[in-house]
Design a protein around this motif. Sequence first.
Motif, PDB file in Angstrom:
ATOM      1  N   ALA A 162      95.807  -4.643 -62.576  1.00  0.00           N
ATOM      2  CA  ALA A 162      96.676  -4.322 -63.714  1.00  0.00           C
ATOM      3  C   ALA A 162      97.055  -5.542 -64.535  1.00  0.00           C
ATOM      4  O   ALA A 162      97.240  -5.440 -65.759  1.00  0.00           O
ATOM      5  CB  ALA A 162      97.939  -3.618 -63.215  1.00  0.00           C
ATOM      6  N   VAL A 209     104.846  -1.977 -55.499  1.00  0.00           N
ATOM      7  CA  VAL A 209     105.097  -0.886 -56.443  1.00  0.00           C
ATOM      8  C   VAL A 209     105.633   0.348 -55.728  1.00  0.00           C
ATOM      9  O   VAL A 209     106.652   0.923 -56.092  1.00  0.00           O
ATOM     10  CB  VAL A 209     103.812  -0.548 -57.224  1.00  0.00           C
ATOM     11  CG1 VAL A 209     103.991   0.725 -58.051  1.00  0.00           C
ATOM     12  CG2 VAL A 209     103.410  -1.722 -58.111  1.00  0.00           C
ATOM     13  N   LEU A 246     108.387  -1.439 -63.375  1.00  0.00           N
ATOM     14  CA  LEU A 246     107.046  -1.146 -63.864  1.00  0.00           C
ATOM     15  C   LEU A 246     106.991  -1.333 -65.377  1.00  0.00           C
ATOM     16  O   LEU A 246     107.928  -1.849 -65.985  1.00  0.00           O
ATOM     17  CB  LEU A 246     106.621   0.248 -63.422  1.00  0.00           C
ATOM     18  CG  LEU A 246     106.527   0.424 -61.902  1.00  0.00           C
ATOM     19  CD1 LEU A 246     106.114   1.835 -61.545  1.00  0.00           C
ATOM     20  CD2 LEU A 246     105.571  -0.592 -61.292  1.00  0.00           C
ATOM     21  N   CYS A 248     104.384  -0.694 -69.311  1.00  0.00           N
ATOM     22  CA  CYS A 248     103.289  -0.037 -70.023  1.00  0.00           C
ATOM     23  C   CYS A 248     102.225  -1.071 -70.358  1.00  0.00           C
ATOM     24  O   CYS A 248     102.467  -2.279 -70.278  1.00  0.00           O
ATOM     25  CB  CYS A 248     103.802   0.627 -71.303  1.00  0.00           C
ATOM     26  SG  CYS A 248     104.264  -0.557 -72.606  1.00  0.00           S
ATOM     27  N   ASP A 249     101.064  -0.593 -70.731  1.00  0.00           N
ATOM     28  CA  ASP A 249      99.975  -1.455 -71.192  1.00  0.00           C
ATOM     29  C   ASP A 249      99.654  -1.037 -72.626  1.00  0.00           C
ATOM     30  O   ASP A 249      98.982  -0.022 -72.847  1.00  0.00           O
ATOM     31  CB  ASP A 249      98.746  -1.285 -70.302  1.00  0.00           C
ATOM     32  CG  ASP A 249      97.607  -2.210 -70.706  1.00  0.00           C
ATOM     33  OD1 ASP A 249      97.664  -2.795 -71.805  1.00  0.00           O
ATOM     34  OD2 ASP A 249      96.638  -2.328 -69.924  1.00  0.00           O
ATOM     35  N   ASP A 265      98.425   2.393 -73.850  1.00  0.00           N
ATOM     36  CA  ASP A 265      99.597   3.251 -74.054  1.00  0.00           C
ATOM     37  C   ASP A 265     100.136   3.012 -75.463  1.00  0.00           C
ATOM     38  O   ASP A 265     100.979   2.134 -75.677  1.00  0.00           O
ATOM     39  CB  ASP A 265     100.676   2.929 -73.015  1.00  0.00           C
ATOM     40  CG  ASP A 265     100.125   2.897 -71.595  1.00  0.00           C
ATOM     41  OD1 ASP A 265      99.161   3.638 -71.326  1.00  0.00           O
ATOM     42  OD2 ASP A 265     100.662   2.143 -70.770  1.00  0.00           O
ATOM     43  N   ASN A 272     108.711   5.636 -62.056  1.00  0.00           N
ATOM     44  CA  ASN A 272     107.270   5.526 -61.977  1.00  0.00           C
ATOM     45  C   ASN A 272     106.675   5.081 -63.318  1.00  0.00           C
ATOM     46  O   ASN A 272     107.379   4.900 -64.304  1.00  0.00           O
ATOM     47  CB  ASN A 272     106.650   6.840 -61.483  1.00  0.00           C
ATOM     48  CG  ASN A 272     107.099   8.039 -62.317  1.00  0.00           C
ATOM     49  OD1 ASN A 272     107.359   7.921 -63.510  1.00  0.00           O
ATOM     50  ND2 ASN A 272     107.182   9.198 -61.684  1.00  0.00           N
ATOM     51  N   PHE A 273     105.371   4.887 -63.318  1.00  0.00           N
ATOM     52  CA  PHE A 273     104.706   4.386 -64.522  1.00  0.00           C
ATOM     53  C   PHE A 273     104.885   5.324 -65.714  1.00  0.00           C
ATOM     54  O   PHE A 273     104.922   4.879 -66.859  1.00  0.00           O
ATOM     55  CB  PHE A 273     103.213   4.181 -64.254  1.00  0.00           C
ATOM     56  CG  PHE A 273     102.873   2.845 -63.671  1.00  0.00           C
ATOM     57  CD1 PHE A 273     102.992   1.687 -64.426  1.00  0.00           C
ATOM     58  CD2 PHE A 273     102.416   2.735 -62.366  1.00  0.00           C
ATOM     59  CE1 PHE A 273     102.670   0.448 -63.899  1.00  0.00           C
ATOM     60  CE2 PHE A 273     102.089   1.496 -61.829  1.00  0.00           C
ATOM     61  CZ  PHE A 273     102.220   0.353 -62.593  1.00  0.00           C
ATOM     62  N   ARG A 274     104.986   6.625 -65.458  1.00  0.00           N
ATOM     63  CA  ARG A 274     105.088   7.576 -66.564  1.00  0.00           C
ATOM     64  C   ARG A 274     106.329   7.331 -67.425  1.00  0.00           C
ATOM     65  O   ARG A 274     106.315   7.630 -68.628  1.00  0.00           O
ATOM     66  CB  ARG A 274     105.111   9.006 -66.018  1.00  0.00           C
ATOM     67  CG  ARG A 274     103.782   9.461 -65.432  1.00  0.00           C
ATOM     68  CD  ARG A 274     102.703   9.562 -66.518  1.00  0.00           C
ATOM     69  NE  ARG A 274     101.533  10.259 -66.035  1.00  0.00           N
ATOM     70  CZ  ARG A 274     100.390   9.673 -65.694  1.00  0.00           C
ATOM     71  NH1 ARG A 274     100.272   8.350 -65.798  1.00  0.00           N
ATOM     72  NH2 ARG A 274      99.356  10.391 -65.284  1.00  0.00           N
ATOM     73  N   GLN A 283     104.940   4.664 -69.788  1.00  0.00           N
ATOM     74  CA  GLN A 283     103.748   5.087 -70.518  1.00  0.00           C
ATOM     75  C   GLN A 283     104.073   6.135 -71.575  1.00  0.00           C
ATOM     76  O   GLN A 283     103.576   6.061 -72.707  1.00  0.00           O
ATOM     77  CB  GLN A 283     102.713   5.638 -69.533  1.00  0.00           C
ATOM     78  CG  GLN A 283     102.160   4.585 -68.597  1.00  0.00           C
ATOM     79  CD  GLN A 283     101.468   5.162 -67.373  1.00  0.00           C
ATOM     80  OE1 GLN A 283     101.670   6.338 -67.021  1.00  0.00           O
ATOM     81  NE2 GLN A 283     100.663   4.361 -66.696  1.00  0.00           N
ATOM     82  N   VAL A 311     103.050  -5.037 -69.869  1.00  0.00           N
ATOM     83  CA  VAL A 311     102.370  -5.802 -68.830  1.00  0.00           C
ATOM     84  C   VAL A 311     102.397  -7.296 -69.158  1.00  0.00           C
ATOM     85  O   VAL A 311     102.516  -8.136 -68.241  1.00  0.00           O
ATOM     86  CB  VAL A 311     100.926  -5.286 -68.632  1.00  0.00           C
ATOM     87  CG1 VAL A 311     100.068  -5.498 -69.870  1.00  0.00           C
ATOM     88  CG2 VAL A 311     100.284  -5.937 -67.416  1.00  0.00           C
TER      89      VAL A 311
END
Length: 335
Positions: free
Chosen positions: A10, A84, A127, A129-130, A134, A199-201, A204, A272
């Motif tokens: 990542a 994570v 966490l 986003c990228d 995203d 979480n990542f969501r 994102q 990120v």
Amino acid sequence: MRIVNLHSTAFVAAFRALGHEVLSVGIGPGCDVPLSEPLSARRFTDLLDAQGMAPDLVFWCDACQIPWVFGLETLPAVVIGYSVDQYMHPWHVPYSMAFDAVCVAQRDYLPLFEESPHCRPVKWLPLFCDPSRDRDQGLPRDVPVSFVGTLDGRVNSARKPFLQAFRTRAPLFMTTGAYAPIFGRSRLVLNQSAAGELNFRVFQAMACGAALLTEAVDNGLETLFTPDVELLTYRRGDPEDAARAALAALTDPGLEAIARAGREKTLSRHTVSARARTILALATRLAAQGAPAKRLHALSGVRRQLRKAYAMLALDEHLPLRTSDREFFLSQARF
């Protein structure tokens, strides 16, 4: 800085974009050195020698996988780990003793990591986003509410019944697979977690320009974002409350403002690249403080803790391990 990145890739592109040399090693796709079996401490050292890599930083990035590279505790370089999914993997706690610092994604789990033989620091690192993936592509928002994620219940048995109950009360498009195309067309993204984690969501969905409807949980949610300003929340495990909140949001003329505020906050603070800069700054401080020498001085205590991690992995009947893998972990637990 010369960086060896283990497991999740990542951060690899972000490290390289910041001007650092990176060698990625792991079992996932896209690694510079793909592994098909565990790498003992000696073989890992031989690999680095063969690659001409004398790292300044060895970075273990959790990919929800068992550890595949061993001997990190013996390295003269700075070693940092990023946990994570610690809420799913208790072995992360003793395993983190191999690191000079451990970053933990879920704030409420920090106390579990605090004690160590070499007093290594523990840092909350949420966490992210990228933005290369995203992003809001300016498409029509023709999906009222969406959910994209796993539905099989292997990790989160409450998810499927929650979504089904929500769907009887409010519109919901749910699917698995690529999330960005769906989030980019959604007015509202519904998020549900396995254990109240961030979480990542969370990151994102907002980066893709949708308004987020997520559980009102701890783990630092309200430290990072302001409810009803940058995102919306519902009572955890309550599909009726989630549906009520969704229906109210869909008729609220301020929904676009919430989506916009969430996107701006996420892209300005929770990318990120931002996390990569934090990790690199931490590595620089640890090197200046002589952290690897402190770890090596406490090596016997570190190894006692690592043996616990390897025994936990070897004896966990729920892990889909080959007999040879279990035997390898048992051998590491006895060293």
